[in-house]
Design an enzyme around this catalytic site. Sequence first.
Site, PDB file in Angstrom:
ATOM      1  N   PRO A   2       0.828  -1.212   0.000  1.00 56.93           N
ATOM      2  CA  PRO A   2       0.000   0.000   0.000  1.00 56.93           C
ATOM      3  C   PRO A   2       0.863   1.264   0.000  1.00 56.93           C
ATOM      4  O   PRO A   2       1.728   1.432   0.860  1.00 56.93           O
ATOM      5  CB  PRO A   2      -0.797  -0.137   1.303  1.00 56.93           C
ATOM      6  CG  PRO A   2      -0.835  -1.605   1.565  1.00 56.93           C
ATOM      7  CD  PRO A   2       0.480  -2.124   1.099  1.00 56.93           C
ATOM      8  N   GLU A   3       0.630   2.113  -0.988  1.00 57.18           N
ATOM      9  CA  GLU A   3       1.334   3.385  -1.079  1.00 57.18           C
ATOM     10  C   GLU A   3       0.347   4.491  -0.725  1.00 57.18           C
ATOM     11  O   GLU A   3      -0.773   4.224  -0.283  1.00 57.18           O
ATOM     12  CB  GLU A   3       1.917   3.559  -2.483  1.00 57.18           C
ATOM     13  CG  GLU A   3       2.893   2.448  -2.872  1.00 57.18           C
ATOM     14  CD  GLU A   3       3.488   2.647  -4.260  1.00 57.18           C
ATOM     15  OE1 GLU A   3       3.574   3.805  -4.730  1.00 57.18           O
ATOM     16  OE2 GLU A   3       3.861   1.633  -4.893  1.00 57.18           O
ATOM     17  N   LYS A  59       2.680   6.943   4.107  1.00 56.45           N
ATOM     18  CA  LYS A  59       2.071   5.615   4.162  1.00 56.45           C
ATOM     19  C   LYS A  59       1.541   5.276   5.548  1.00 56.45           C
ATOM     20  O   LYS A  59       1.138   4.134   5.784  1.00 56.45           O
ATOM     21  CB  LYS A  59       3.097   4.566   3.731  1.00 56.45           C
ATOM     22  CG  LYS A  59       3.649   4.782   2.320  1.00 56.45           C
ATOM     23  CD  LYS A  59       4.732   3.765   1.996  1.00 56.45           C
ATOM     24  CE  LYS A  59       5.393   4.052   0.662  1.00 56.45           C
ATOM     25  NZ  LYS A  59       6.458   3.075   0.338  1.00 56.45           N
ATOM     26  N   ARG A 250      15.162  -0.824  -6.352  1.00 51.70           N
ATOM     27  CA  ARG A 250      13.877  -1.440  -6.698  1.00 51.70           C
ATOM     28  C   ARG A 250      13.825  -1.755  -8.182  1.00 51.70           C
ATOM     29  O   ARG A 250      14.465  -1.090  -9.000  1.00 51.70           O
ATOM     30  CB  ARG A 250      12.724  -0.488  -6.342  1.00 51.70           C
ATOM     31  CG  ARG A 250      12.685  -0.048  -4.900  1.00 51.70           C
ATOM     32  CD  ARG A 250      12.494  -1.215  -3.930  1.00 51.70           C
ATOM     33  NE  ARG A 250      11.261  -1.943  -4.180  1.00 51.70           N
ATOM     34  CZ  ARG A 250      10.074  -1.568  -3.702  1.00 51.70           C
ATOM     35  NH1 ARG A 250       9.961  -0.479  -2.951  1.00 51.70           N
ATOM     36  NH2 ARG A 250       9.012  -2.283  -3.965  1.00 51.70           N
TER      37      ARG A 250
END
Length: 262
Positions: A2-3, A59, A250
């Site tokens: 979840p961002e 977040k 990433r």
Amino acid sequence: MPELPEVETLKRYLDSTSLDRRITGLEVRDAYVLKRVSALELARRLKGRRFENSHRHGKHLFVRAGGELWLRLHFGMTGSLEYLKHDEVSPKAARVIFRFANKCRLAFDDQRKFGEIELIEDVDEFLRTRGLGPDALEISLSQFKAILGKHRGAVKAILLNQQLIAGIGNLYADEILFRARMHPATEAARLSDKDPARLFRAMRYVLEKAIALKTDFNRLPKSWLLTHRGKRGRCPRCGRALKSATIGGRNSWFCVHCQKRR
């Protein structure tokens, strides 16, 4: 994971279902998600209180439970909330369930258990202690330009750095850079005078649009990278095969034709 858009969607969900409900008790099914608070203390301090309002920063979701007491929720990789009416069966991965006087419940669901639940008394102090930067939807253009001007490295790494800008994760960073037509490995020092404003506008648009669509990937525009990223994915603009590389630690997806590296 979840961002910012997902957490904002969860915030609005909690606000619409669980505010002003008197807490009669809670069930901790897995104390692993509790941080610096025991199951007994969490239940003792929340029983009889109400969730009065909520605040999101990056977040993290903060829910005021009366006075200076806040419940901090972080959703890790797979966390979410589910409001259960009366006899509805709770999710199998529910780790903590808050019970309300109206016989309904709010479940903190987290399959992989990377989420966090904590009680704090000062949100601002928590943000300072964690060294979190300004929220990505609250930051001004001048602040954004200053961050890009002061820090070296790839623009994607800067977007992902929660100490600089809070809330953006891997998926939305790729989407923001795709909309800005900017290669994720572009060095901040190589940006033109107009690039920061273009990147800022792309950031605001992508985050606000995702929130407006309640982060439902089936409703996202087909022109977005998110619906095409991955192996055998093709650029929704030019139709060329998408490429991937590790940037900012990433895995990044991008179009080398539409997002030329400088």
